[in-house]
Design a protein around this motif. Structure first.
Motif, mmCIF file in Angstrom:
data_model
loop_
_atom_site.group_PDB
_atom_site.id
_atom_site.type_symbol
_atom_site.label_atom_id
_atom_site.label_comp_id
_atom_site.label_asym_id
_atom_site.label_seq_id
_atom_site.Cartn_x
_atom_site.Cartn_y
_atom_site.Cartn_z
ATOM 1 N N THR A 118 19.057 -0.619 15.177
ATOM 2 C CA THR A 118 19.678 -1.174 13.979
ATOM 3 C C THR A 118 19.443 -2.673 13.895
ATOM 4 N N TYR A 119 19.061 -3.131 12.699
ATOM 5 C CA TYR A 119 18.824 -4.541 12.428
ATOM 6 C C TYR A 119 19.668 -4.937 11.230
ATOM 7 N N PHE A 120 20.402 -6.028 11.348
ATOM 8 C CA PHE A 120 21.253 -6.498 10.261
ATOM 9 C C PHE A 120 20.534 -7.573 9.453
ATOM 10 N N VAL A 121 20.620 -7.476 8.142
ATOM 11 C CA VAL A 121 20.039 -8.475 7.255
ATOM 12 C C VAL A 121 20.971 -9.678 7.250
ATOM 13 N N LEU A 122 20.449 -10.838 7.599
ATOM 14 C CA LEU A 122 21.253 -12.053 7.644
ATOM 15 C C LEU A 122 21.278 -12.765 6.298
ATOM 16 N N LYS A 123 20.143 -12.743 5.596
ATOM 17 C CA LYS A 123 20.062 -13.405 4.302
ATOM 18 C C LYS A 123 18.929 -12.782 3.508
ATOM 19 N N LYS A 124 19.158 -12.586 2.227
ATOM 20 C CA LYS A 124 18.119 -12.054 1.339
ATOM 21 C C LYS A 124 17.544 -13.204 0.530
ATOM 22 N N TYR A 125 16.227 -13.384 0.648
ATOM 23 C CA TYR A 125 15.548 -14.419 -0.116
ATOM 24 C C TYR A 125 14.922 -13.848 -1.384
ATOM 25 N N LYS A 126 14.398 -12.634 -1.276
ATOM 26 C CA LYS A 126 13.752 -12.000 -2.412
ATOM 27 C C LYS A 126 13.937 -10.496 -2.274
ATOM 28 N N GLU A 127 14.289 -9.846 -3.371
ATOM 29 C CA GLU A 127 14.494 -8.402 -3.341
ATOM 30 C C GLU A 127 14.015 -7.806 -4.655
ATOM 31 N N HIS A 128 13.270 -6.724 -4.558
ATOM 32 C CA HIS A 128 12.711 -6.056 -5.740
ATOM 33 C C HIS A 128 11.940 -7.031 -6.625
ATOM 34 N N GLY A 129 11.252 -7.988 -6.004
ATOM 35 C CA GLY A 129 10.437 -8.938 -6.741
ATOM 36 C C GLY A 129 11.198 -10.108 -7.341
ATOM 37 N N LEU A 130 12.502 -10.164 -7.132
ATOM 38 C CA LEU A 130 13.317 -11.233 -7.710
ATOM 39 C C LEU A 130 13.862 -12.140 -6.623
ATOM 40 N N ILE A 131 13.799 -13.442 -6.856
ATOM 41 C CA ILE A 131 14.302 -14.431 -5.899
ATOM 42 C C ILE A 131 15.824 -14.374 -5.903
ATOM 43 N N MET A 132 16.406 -14.288 -4.708
ATOM 44 C CA MET A 132 17.853 -14.112 -4.567
ATOM 45 C C MET A 132 18.585 -15.398 -4.179
ATOM 46 N N THR A 133 17.868 -16.491 -4.035
ATOM 47 C CA THR A 133 18.499 -17.737 -3.625
ATOM 48 C C THR A 133 18.199 -18.819 -4.646
ATOM 49 N N ASP A 134 19.110 -19.749 -4.780
ATOM 50 C CA ASP A 134 18.870 -20.863 -5.695
ATOM 51 C C ASP A 134 18.734 -22.174 -4.928
ATOM 52 N N GLU A 135 18.399 -22.062 -3.641
ATOM 53 C CA GLU A 135 18.225 -23.252 -2.808
ATOM 54 C C GLU A 135 17.002 -24.025 -3.264
ATOM 55 N N LYS A 136 17.113 -25.327 -3.300
ATOM 56 C CA LYS A 136 16.002 -26.211 -3.639
ATOM 57 C C LYS A 136 15.700 -27.064 -2.419
ATOM 58 N N HIS A 137 14.438 -27.305 -2.197
ATOM 59 C CA HIS A 137 14.021 -28.124 -1.072
ATOM 60 C C HIS A 137 13.351 -29.384 -1.603
ATOM 61 N N ASP A 138 13.518 -30.483 -0.872
ATOM 62 C CA ASP A 138 12.986 -31.769 -1.303
ATOM 63 C C ASP A 138 11.479 -31.731 -1.464
ATOM 64 N N SER A 139 10.797 -31.087 -0.563
ATOM 65 C CA SER A 139 9.356 -31.066 -0.623
ATOM 66 C C SER A 139 8.852 -29.639 -0.544
ATOM 67 N N GLU A 140 7.927 -29.307 -1.399
ATOM 68 C CA GLU A 140 7.325 -27.989 -1.381
ATOM 69 C C GLU A 140 6.079 -27.983 -0.489
ATOM 70 N N ARG A 141 5.686 -29.182 0.010
ATOM 71 C CA ARG A 141 4.517 -29.272 0.854
ATOM 72 C C ARG A 141 4.832 -28.738 2.240
ATOM 73 N N MET A 142 3.852 -28.084 2.836
ATOM 74 C CA MET A 142 4.009 -27.601 4.202
ATOM 75 C C MET A 142 3.841 -28.778 5.163
ATOM 76 N N LEU A 143 4.690 -28.822 6.163
ATOM 77 C CA LEU A 143 4.558 -29.843 7.189
ATOM 78 C C LEU A 143 3.486 -29.425 8.177
ATOM 79 N N ILE A 144 2.636 -30.365 8.525
ATOM 80 C CA ILE A 144 1.589 -30.095 9.510
ATOM 81 C C ILE A 144 1.839 -31.024 10.682
ATOM 82 N N THR A 145 1.996 -30.443 11.847
ATOM 83 C CA THR A 145 2.236 -31.258 13.033
ATOM 84 C C THR A 145 1.052 -31.128 13.976
ATOM 85 N N PRO A 146 0.745 -32.229 14.684
ATOM 86 C CA PRO A 146 -0.396 -32.194 15.607
ATOM 87 C C PRO A 146 -0.107 -31.356 16.832
#
Length: 161
Positions: free
Chosen positions: A133-161
């Motif tokens: 058994t695995y419990f769902v902690l948070k749903k981000y997208k379900e049935h093709g629809l985004i389930m969160t309204d969280e906004k992030h400052d940057s949409e760019r991916m961070l690249i670390t050396p």
């Protein structure tokens, strides 16, 4: 025409036949006939509402359960799946490829309620050899629809050396 109707209502089943007719450049009678035919043939099986329970006062826990099964002679996995999907708690049952046979999706009021279902109902069924058994902690997208309204400052991916 059927595929276009299905595509149009898959993300919003509340679209009126008038809206669908205008979108697909056809008459409302044609849309109504096609939808009725697809409902009768079980192409369209229902019109469930997608609810973000995290935004309500209702406590809901979703669990995914991997189930290993000994298939029944002449029935394969179908008879076992039927026994499982008849439980009120069960939302979905899928036949899987890979390391286990069935995925069972259930919702409960608490982890304890889900645990009780697994130990008292599911794992006691004949032909079930194991569960995980695995419990769902948070749903981000379900049935093709985004389930969160969280906004992030940057949409760019961070690249670390």
């Amino acid at each position: 025409m059927k595929k276009q109707i299905l595509d149009a209502i898959s993300m919003n089943s509340r679209r009126s036949t008038e809206d669908l007719a205008a979108m697909l450049n056809t008459g409302t009678d044609t849309i109504e006939h096609e939808i009725k035919e697809m409902e009768e043939n079980k192409v369209i099986c229902g019109y469930p509402t997608l609810i973000n329970w995290d935004k309500t006062d209702c406590e809901k826990v979703t669990a995914l359960i991997e189930v290993k099964v000994t298939p029944q002679r002449d029935m394969g996995f179908n008879k076992v799946a039927e026994r499982i999907y008849k439980f009120e708690e069960v939302e979905s049952v899928y036949l899987m490829s890979g390391g286990f046979d069935l995925t069972v999706v259930i919702q409960g009021k608490s982890m304890k309620e889900v645990s009780r279902f697994v130990t008292e109902k599911l794992s006691t069924l004949e032909y079930i050899t194991s569960t995980a058994t695995y419990f769902v902690l948070k749903k981000y997208k379900e049935h093709g629809l985004i389930m969160t309204d969280e906004k992030h400052d940057s949409e760019r991916m961070l690249i670390t050396p």
